[in-house]
Design an enzyme around this catalytic site. Structure first.
Site, mmCIF file in Angstrom:
data_model
loop_
_atom_site.group_PDB
_atom_site.id
_atom_site.type_symbol
_atom_site.label_atom_id
_atom_site.label_comp_id
_atom_site.label_asym_id
_atom_site.label_seq_id
_atom_site.Cartn_x
_atom_site.Cartn_y
_atom_site.Cartn_z
ATOM 1 N N ASP A 195 -21.792 -28.854 -1.488
ATOM 2 C CA ASP A 195 -21.063 -28.750 -0.436
ATOM 3 C C ASP A 195 -21.503 -30.041 0.147
ATOM 4 O O ASP A 195 -22.506 -30.444 0.321
ATOM 5 C CB ASP A 195 -22.309 -27.966 0.381
ATOM 6 C CG ASP A 195 -21.898 -27.624 1.523
ATOM 7 O OD1 ASP A 195 -21.243 -28.447 2.498
ATOM 8 O OD2 ASP A 195 -22.586 -26.005 2.593
ATOM 9 N N GLY A 207 -8.421 -28.590 -3.043
ATOM 10 C CA GLY A 207 -7.403 -28.073 -2.208
ATOM 11 C C GLY A 207 -5.787 -29.045 -2.229
ATOM 12 O O GLY A 207 -5.964 -29.022 -3.321
ATOM 13 N N GLN A 208 -4.969 -28.933 -1.851
ATOM 14 C CA GLN A 208 -4.050 -28.769 -1.920
ATOM 15 C C GLN A 208 -3.858 -30.363 -1.823
ATOM 16 O O GLN A 208 -2.465 -30.337 -2.914
ATOM 17 C CB GLN A 208 -2.650 -28.901 -0.341
ATOM 18 C CG GLN A 208 -1.718 -28.361 -0.733
ATOM 19 C CD GLN A 208 -0.496 -28.865 0.638
ATOM 20 O OE1 GLN A 208 -0.823 -29.323 1.920
ATOM 21 N NE2 GLN A 208 0.759 -28.879 0.189
ATOM 22 N N GLY A 228 -13.660 -31.772 -1.848
ATOM 23 C CA GLY A 228 -12.195 -31.245 -1.561
ATOM 24 C C GLY A 228 -11.743 -31.157 -2.743
ATOM 25 O O GLY A 228 -10.170 -30.902 -2.074
ATOM 26 N N TYR A 269 -8.857 -30.464 15.800
ATOM 27 C CA TYR A 269 -8.668 -31.016 13.994
ATOM 28 C C TYR A 269 -8.601 -32.453 14.613
ATOM 29 O O TYR A 269 -9.273 -34.081 14.315
ATOM 30 C CB TYR A 269 -7.698 -30.087 13.829
ATOM 31 C CG TYR A 269 -7.192 -30.636 12.426
ATOM 32 C CD1 TYR A 269 -7.941 -30.932 11.847
ATOM 33 C CD2 TYR A 269 -5.651 -31.657 12.722
ATOM 34 C CE1 TYR A 269 -7.411 -31.460 9.905
ATOM 35 C CE2 TYR A 269 -5.253 -32.562 11.638
ATOM 36 C CZ TYR A 269 -6.129 -32.022 10.320
ATOM 37 O OH TYR A 269 -5.147 -32.892 9.085
ATOM 38 N N LYS A 284 -10.342 -36.283 13.691
ATOM 39 C CA LYS A 284 -9.337 -37.103 13.003
ATOM 40 C C LYS A 284 -9.709 -38.029 14.008
ATOM 41 O O LYS A 284 -9.475 -39.842 13.796
ATOM 42 C CB LYS A 284 -8.175 -36.674 13.339
ATOM 43 C CG LYS A 284 -8.266 -35.776 11.758
ATOM 44 C CD LYS A 284 -8.648 -36.126 10.144
ATOM 45 C CE LYS A 284 -8.253 -35.086 9.152
ATOM 46 N NZ LYS A 284 -8.970 -35.653 7.270
ATOM 47 N N ASP A 340 -15.762 -29.735 -5.247
ATOM 48 C CA ASP A 340 -15.587 -29.048 -3.987
ATOM 49 C C ASP A 340 -16.403 -27.725 -3.355
ATOM 50 O O ASP A 340 -17.513 -27.201 -4.470
ATOM 51 C CB ASP A 340 -14.320 -27.814 -4.906
ATOM 52 C CG ASP A 340 -13.150 -27.486 -3.484
ATOM 53 O OD1 ASP A 340 -12.231 -28.129 -2.993
ATOM 54 O OD2 ASP A 340 -14.159 -26.332 -2.486
HETATM 55 P P1 NAD Z 1 -7.322 -27.968 1.900
HETATM 56 O O1 NAD Z 1 -7.487 -27.064 2.860
HETATM 57 O O2 NAD Z 1 -5.928 -27.442 0.939
HETATM 58 O O3 NAD Z 1 -8.505 -28.125 0.987
HETATM 59 C C1 NAD Z 1 -9.333 -28.828 2.166
HETATM 60 C C2 NAD Z 1 -10.562 -28.255 0.155
HETATM 61 O O4 NAD Z 1 -12.118 -28.879 0.478
HETATM 62 C C3 NAD Z 1 -10.577 -27.379 0.316
HETATM 63 O O5 NAD Z 1 -10.922 -27.392 -1.369
HETATM 64 C C4 NAD Z 1 -12.359 -26.776 0.436
HETATM 65 O O6 NAD Z 1 -12.529 -26.042 -0.219
HETATM 66 C C5 NAD Z 1 -13.187 -27.867 0.561
HETATM 67 N N1 NAD Z 1 -14.329 -27.813 1.375
HETATM 68 C C6 NAD Z 1 -14.376 -27.427 2.286
HETATM 69 N N2 NAD Z 1 -15.391 -26.981 2.946
HETATM 70 C C7 NAD Z 1 -16.073 -28.135 2.330
HETATM 71 C C8 NAD Z 1 -17.757 -28.233 1.768
HETATM 72 N N3 NAD Z 1 -17.962 -27.982 3.038
HETATM 73 N N4 NAD Z 1 -17.911 -29.521 1.149
HETATM 74 C C9 NAD Z 1 -16.385 -29.726 -0.264
HETATM 75 N N5 NAD Z 1 -15.352 -29.540 -0.045
HETATM 76 C C10 NAD Z 1 -15.229 -28.383 0.686
HETATM 77 O O7 NAD Z 1 -7.233 -29.451 2.905
HETATM 78 P P2 NAD Z 1 -5.815 -30.556 1.884
HETATM 79 O O8 NAD Z 1 -4.344 -30.756 2.759
HETATM 80 O O9 NAD Z 1 -5.690 -30.676 0.309
HETATM 81 O O10 NAD Z 1 -5.999 -31.654 2.975
HETATM 82 C C11 NAD Z 1 -6.968 -32.422 2.150
HETATM 83 C C12 NAD Z 1 -7.620 -33.585 3.668
HETATM 84 O O11 NAD Z 1 -6.422 -34.202 4.293
HETATM 85 C C13 NAD Z 1 -8.006 -33.220 4.815
HETATM 86 O O12 NAD Z 1 -9.086 -34.053 5.647
HETATM 87 C C14 NAD Z 1 -6.984 -33.283 5.965
HETATM 88 O O13 NAD Z 1 -7.650 -33.142 6.928
HETATM 89 C C15 NAD Z 1 -6.194 -34.328 5.397
HETATM 90 N N6 NAD Z 1 -4.397 -33.690 6.033
HETATM 91 C C16 NAD Z 1 -4.295 -33.130 4.823
HETATM 92 C C17 NAD Z 1 -2.586 -32.784 5.285
HETATM 93 C C18 NAD Z 1 -1.624 -31.967 4.602
HETATM 94 O O14 NAD Z 1 -0.611 -31.371 4.704
HETATM 95 N N7 NAD Z 1 -2.492 -31.211 3.304
HETATM 96 C C19 NAD Z 1 -2.244 -33.478 6.765
HETATM 97 C C20 NAD Z 1 -2.785 -34.193 7.184
HETATM 98 C C21 NAD Z 1 -3.930 -34.479 6.679
HETATM 99 C C1 AKB Z 2 -1.740 -29.629 9.315
HETATM 100 O O1 AKB Z 2 -0.797 -28.918 10.138
HETATM 101 O O2 AKB Z 2 -3.384 -29.622 10.299
HETATM 102 C C2 AKB Z 2 -1.761 -30.659 8.508
HETATM 103 C C3 AKB Z 2 -1.934 -32.020 9.058
HETATM 104 C C4 AKB Z 2 -0.252 -32.600 9.465
HETATM 105 O O3 AKB Z 2 -2.682 -32.891 9.271
HETATM 106 N N1 AKB Z 2 -1.135 -30.189 7.366
#
Ligand code: NAD
Ligand code: AKB
Length: 325
Positions: free
Chosen positions: A59, A18-19, A15, A149, A153, A41
């Protein structure tokens, strides 16, 4: 001290496009050596920012391919980031449950069998629900999440702790708040407004916020989140006493407060409010978090407050990223 990077453990970030991944990979590559940190990814193309090192299309739902890749390449550390975030997950609950849970079991099982020695899997403030105390939410409290979600979690946290207790799997986790960054656009969360707002401010547009003005949520600047993640992963095993996930706090604010700070730094900016389905999700989450366990056990301390975060975002947000979104 000279560190021989060739013999360091190989790390896989699933992954990675992503962000969080786009920043975490770069930081880990600096520490462990570019060739030792593999970005993976679902996306076919490697994001430009990660092109300096190894990238593999993967995947996470393809259990057998993930297993053979990790075993054959002798991967020892996995950061599992692939998931659907809160807002996107509500649009497809069955798939969100599948994606958010199945990949986790694949990685936990590999660790149970001895192939992987350490796992990072992120949780979220979404594990809390409307019956949770909203202010300074404690580490241990009522947890009745109402989103798919949050349910995924919370279940993930329980399984992480179970694998640690029963199979000695070294899995570590943080309940991230909403994360704010400029290197990659956010992936479909309820806290995304606090990133979107900067793009519209820099374009000289008014911002129409999908949450109401007084919705307080816990937030954190990405640099702090990446540092916290690495500090937790590098902490000695015996210091990591919580094997579900740690509460972690950065700065909490409302849309009205972030808009006021942006206005202070960029005159002429205006915000209006048009709450949508994400309001209900936000209303079910805490407004602020008590993270004293993370502070006491592995020395966590945030660096960025609202003012510093706004300044950094306004300086760095590149609006041309919206063209490729
Ligand atoms: P994101 O959506 O920006 O990135 C997720 C990445 O996973 C994407 O690049 C997507 O292409 C990839 N992905 C999706 N399905 C996939 C698959 N089947 N196989 C491989 N890759 C796959 O998410 P993020 O913001 O980077 O968050 C990453 C993790 O952190 C997540 O588990 C999210 O729940 C957790 N999280 C994020 C935040 C936040 O604010 N960004 C807050 C709390 C928790
Ligand atoms: C969302 O808003 O879904 C995420 C998180 C707080 O898990 N940024």
């Amino acid at each position: 001290m000279h560190v021989n990077l060739e013999f360091m453990n190989k790390t896989l970030i699933i992954g990675a496009a992503g962000q969080i991944g786009t920043e975490l990979v770069l930081e880990l590559r600096q520490r462990k050596g570019v060739q030792n940190v593999i970005a993976a990814d679902l996306k076919e193309d490697c994001p430009k920012g990660l092109a300096d090192g190894p990238y593999v299309q993967m995947d996470v739902l393809d259990r057998e391919s993930v297993r053979s890749y990790i075993i054959e390449n002798e991967i020892k550390e996995v950061y599992l980031l692939a998931a659907l975030l809160s807002a996107t997950a509500e649009k497809n609950p069955a798939f969100a449950w599948k994606l958010n849970m199945e990949g986790l079991f694949t990685i936990l099982d590999l660790a149970k069998e001895g192939h992987i020695s350490k796992i990072f899997w992120p949780s979220s403030i979404a594990v809390f629900g409307p019956t949770t105390p909203k202010v300074n939410t404690p580490q241990l409290t009522i947890m009745e999440p109402t989103t798919v979600y949050g349910i995924s979690k919370q279940a993930g946290e329980r399984w992480c702790e179970y694998y640690f207790n029963n199979y000695d799997v070294d899995v570590r986790s943080i309940r991230y708040p909403g994360l704010i960054s400029y290197t990659s656009l956010p992936g479909g969360g309820t806290t995304d407004y606090a990133v979107d707002i900067f793009y519209q401010a820099k374009l000289g547009n008014n911002y129409s916020c999908f949450l109401s003005e007084d919705t307080a949520l816990p937030m954190m600047y990405m640099k702090d989140a990446i540092r916290a993640t690495i500090e937790l992963m590098e902490a000695p095993k015996e210091q990591v006493k919580i094997r579900s996930a740690y509460n972690l706090s950065g700065c909490s604010f409302t849309p009205k407060e972030i808009a006021a700070e942006i206005k202070d730094q960029l005159s002429g900016f205006e915000i209006s409010y048009a709450p949508d389905f994400r309001q209900q999700i936000a209303d079910s989450w805490p407004g602020s978090i008590d993270d004293s366990e993370a502070r006491n056990q592995w020395g966590w301390k945030e660096e960025f407050n609202l003012q510093m975060m706004v300044k950094t975002m306004l300086e760095n947000v590149d609006v041309s990223m919206l063209d490729n979104a």
